[in-house]
Structures are given as structure tokens and as C-alpha cells.
Design an enzyme around this catalytic site. Structure first.
Site, short mmCIF file in Angstrom:
data_model
loop_
_atom_site.label_atom_id
_atom_site.label_comp_id
_atom_site.label_asym_id
_atom_site.label_seq_id
_atom_site.Cartn_x
_atom_site.Cartn_y
_atom_site.Cartn_z
N LYS A 127 0.86 -1.18 0.00
CA LYS A 127 0.00 0.00 0.00
C LYS A 127 0.89 1.22 0.00
O LYS A 127 2.04 1.18 0.47
CB LYS A 127 -0.90 0.02 1.23
N ASP A 167 -6.68 4.43 -5.08
CA ASP A 167 -7.39 4.28 -3.81
C ASP A 167 -8.07 5.63 -3.57
O ASP A 167 -8.30 6.38 -4.53
CB ASP A 167 -6.41 3.90 -2.69
#
Length: 446
Positions: A127, A167
Site C-alpha cells: 500500500k 485508492d
């Protein structure tokens, strides 16, 4: 937690990272679920399975200098947490939001590792992101920031090494700028990002994938208790891609979407929201959802969180951000008739909320299972880039539906093996843990 090994590892982690609240929450919830597996496998302690599990392969942090429209140099902080490559190249989104910090990136990378493993596709977990806030920034400011961000990030990613996606705060526009800057530095390697616009090598169906995948998982949950989505009242938080396409799919399957929201407020209509208006406001124009009442003045406008309102519903789909529902808000959902909660965001329910669901018999699906559709189609996009072909939207949707059905079945079977029937959260954690441990044993002490 009663297992001495589990408690020791968690206590040490808590002492070491006491300030990383979100990361510790994710690990604690995961450890609680997999404790029965550890009880059956005392040999995992000798192999330091848990210690290796909770430490990322590496954490990269860097500054991002950029120039705003007034000519002022601005500085943001960025991260890439490459958590695990056991299952393949690192894979996980990039988030641009003021809340981004190392704890949130670690929690998201940790969750992503297990989510990706559930898809059955060869992708590891990662991430990344920055505390840059794209709101109220001009197109040129966003482009300049993204180009600076990508210049540094490009040193650590590649189609066979680490493949980021979007995201919160990062959509097709931002991914497009990332591709352009990456190619400028490294040459025409299109497969290094996913979630790309279709003309730039993106996959048809990727934009809809997380929302559609959520509803495929939800449909399985509803059918497992002998019902259908027909006529069910569904609360949804958020109004971005996940929330919007989940709402469309709910409606397609006969459900009634009664709420949607953004960071400031929500709208509620017990007869069902007009999704064409939501599309025009939120998807097309990025306006505030409060403007929905201009076209629909009879609809209830809710200031603040949608979860603080008393709304009769059957199903709740939190699709906004982490920890958006606390214990009191979860109890309100229960009191108002909600029987099923499925996460469209990453960890939108805090630990107290999950406890409320369990105590009240609410069927609850965690994000690592129910919102895995997005990363699944991202992996399919990687496959298409590798073979230089583009699949039809119909083929992508069929693959997505199959993957989500398989994830559901794996969760059910894993939970049942440990006497946790219909506990989808435990099933997701156990199934993904078993997958990762198998790979850890194959790879040896690395």
C-alpha cells in the site's frame, strides 16, 4: 486472546509500535480470528510465523516537493509499504488524503496481503500514498504533485516487482499522470500501474469492480440465509466508485438504496435514491452530495455521518473509509433492523462495532473478503497487459463474479473447519492465513 504465543507477539508489537493505532487494530482483530489455528499448530512458534507475518518486507518514505499555482513550493510526505511478496509482485493502491501516515499505510498493506491471497491470483500485498489533499487543487497542481510523487516512487516499482493502483483520492486521472511520468523516466512499460484509463491499457470493468464484487459477495450472504436482495433496504456510505457501482448493482438485483454520503453529509430516501442524480453530482462533476436535494427537495439531508441517523434498513454497506462506524453507531444499525453488514472500504468498522455485530447475530463480512473485487480485476488487468490483449467487459465481469463466489465459499469452509459457521470475518482471516503460511513454509526462513 488466550494463546501464549499469540499474546507474546502482539504485546511485543504493541510496545514497539504503540503509536500505530490502526495497524495494531488490524493485527489484533486478525490474531483473534486465527488463534484456533495457532492452537492446532504449536510448531508455528518455532518458525516465528507470526513475527514474520506482522513485519513488512520494507517501508519506503520520501518527501514530495511540488509547486502550487502561486509559485510556492509545497512539501508532502509519501510512503510505499511493500508488505509481502510471498504470493507475487507487490500489489496495492495509492491513497492521497490528509490522514495518510505510516500506521494507516501499514494496516492497509497488512490487510492487502491477505485480501490478495483470497483472490487466488499471484499477487503480493502493498500500500502507498501521501498526505497530499487533492480537494480544492487545480488540475495543474494535481498533475505537478503526481509527477513529483511518481519520480521518486518509480525507483521502487515495476511490472514484475510492485504494481500500484488507485485508492482514495487517486482515480483514472491521477493514474494517467503516473503512467506518463513513469514512461518519461523508464520507457513504455504500461503494466506497472493498474486502474489505468482503458485507452492507456486499462481493463474494461475495473472501475466497477470493487462495487460489483461487494454485491456478488453480499448476494451470497443473503442467499446463505435463504433470502434474496429483492426489496431489501440498503444503506450505503460514500459516493465514490465503490459506493456508486455497488448501488447500481444493488438496484439491478432488486434492492433499494436508501442512503449515500460524502465526507460532510448524507441523503436518505426510504423509497430509493435516484442514482442518475448521484452519478451527475458525484461521478461526473465531483460536487457535494448535499446538492442532491436541489433536484429532490423531499429527500432527507443528514449533516455529519449517515451512521448517526435512525434509518430503517436491512443491510449496511460502509464504503467510505477506515473506522467510520463505532460501537454506538453499530448498535443503532442493529436497533433499526440491520441484519447484514458487508464492508466496501478497508476496515470501516472499528473493533467495538464488530463486537456489536457478533453479539447481536448480524452477518458481517470484512473488507479483505467483500471488497476484494477491485484488486482481483487489477490482477486481471496485469494479465491482459502481459499478453498485450484486452478482454471484453463481459469476460472481466464473469471472471470477477467467479472470483467473488470462490472467496465466499472459501470463507464459509474455513470458518466451518473451526466451528465458526457463517462467521465470514473469521473465515476470511483463517483462509488467507492458511494460504500465506503455506507459502512461508515453501520459501523457508526469509
Amino acid at each position: 486472546m488466550k494463546n501464549a504465543y499469540v499474546n507474546r507477539v502482539y504485546d511485543n508489537l504493541e510496545k514497539k509500535y504503540s503509536h500505530e493505532v490502526e495497524f495494531l487494530q488490524a493485527v489484533h482483530e486478525f490474531f483473534e480470528a486465527i488463534e484456533p489455528v495457532i492452537d492446532e499448530h504449536p510448531e508455528y512458534e518455532k518458525d516465528a510465523i507470526l513475527e514474520r507475518l506482522v513485519e513488512p518486507d520494507r517501508i519506503i518514505s520520501f518527501r514530495v516537493p511540488w509547486v502550487d499555482d502561486e509559485g510556492q513550493v509545497q512539501i508532502n510526505t509519501a510512503y510505499r509499504v511493500q508488505f509481502s511478496s510471498l504470493n507475487g509482485p507487490y500489489k496495492g493502491g495509492i491513497r492521497f488524503h490528509p490522514s495518510v501516515n505510516q500506521s494507516i499505510m501499514k494496516f492497509l498493506g497488512f490487510e492487502q496481503t491477505f485480501k490478495n491471497s483470497l483472490t487466488g491470483l499471484p499477487i503480493g500485498g502493498a500500500k502507498g500514498g501521501s498526505d497530499f489533499d487533492p480537494k480544492n487543487k487545480s488540475e495543474h497542481e494535481i498533475m505537478r504533485f503526481v509527477q513529483s510523487f511518481t519520480t521518486e516512487l518509480s525507483k521502487y516499482i515495476g511490472a514484475d516487482e510492485d504494481v500500484p493502483a488507485g485508492d482514495i483520492g487517486v482515480g483514472g486521472r491521477e493514474i494517467g499522470y503516473m503512467i506518463g511520468q513513469y514512461k518519461r523516466i523508464n520507457g513504455p512499460e504500461a503494466g506497472v500501474f493498474t486502474g489505468k484509463p482503458v485507452p492507456a491499457g486499462g481493463s474494461l470493468g475495473r472501475t466497477e469492480a470493487t462495487g460489483h464484487g461487494l454485491i456478488y459477495f453480499l448476494r451470497n450472504m443473503v442467499e446463505e440465509v435463504g433470502e434474496t436482495l429483492e426489496g431489501k433496504k440498503v444503506m450505503i456510505s460514500g459516493s465514490g466508485n465503490v459506493a456508486y457501482y455497488a448501488a447500481r448493482k444493488v438496484t439491478e438485483l432488486g434492492g433499494i438504496v436508501v442512503t449515500m454520503s460524502d465526507s460532510n453529509s448524507a441523503v436518505y430516501d426510504p423509497e430509493g435514491l435516484d442514482l442518475d442524480t448521484i452519478q451527475a453530482l458525484k461521478v461526473d462533476d465531483r460536487e457535494r452530495i448535499a446538492r442532491y436535494t436541489e433536484e429532490h427537495p423531499d429527500v432527507t439531508h443528514i449533516e455529519g455521518s449517515v451512521w448517526d441517523a435512525d434509518i430503517d434498513a436491512d443491510i449496511a454497506l460502509p464504503c467510505a473509509t477506515q473506522n467510520e462506524i463505532d460501537g454506538d453507531q453499530a448498535q443503532r444499525l442493529v436497533d433499526n433492523g440491520v441484519k447484514i453488514v458487508a464492508e466496501g472500504a478497508n476496515m470501516p468498522n472499528n473493533s467495538d462495532a464488530v463486537k456489536v455485530y457478533r453479539e447481536n447475530g448480524v452477518h458481517y463480512a470484512p473488507g479483505k473478503a467483500s471488497n476484494a473485487g477491485g484488486v482481483a480485476v487489477s490482477a486481471l488487468e496485469m494479465s491482459q497487459n502481459s499478453i498485450r490483449l484486452q478482454w471484453t467487459a463481459e469476460r472481466v465481469e464473469e471472471e470477477l463474479e467467479t472470483i467473488m463466489n470462490d472467496i465466499f465459499q472459501n470463507c464459509v469452509e474455513a470458518a466451518a473447519r473451526y466451528g465458526r459457521e457463517l462467521d465470514y470475518a473469521a473465515g476470511a482471516d483463517i483462509a488467507s492465513f492458511e494460504n500465506i503460511v503455506t507459502l512461508m513454509q515453501i520459501h523457508g526462513a526469509v
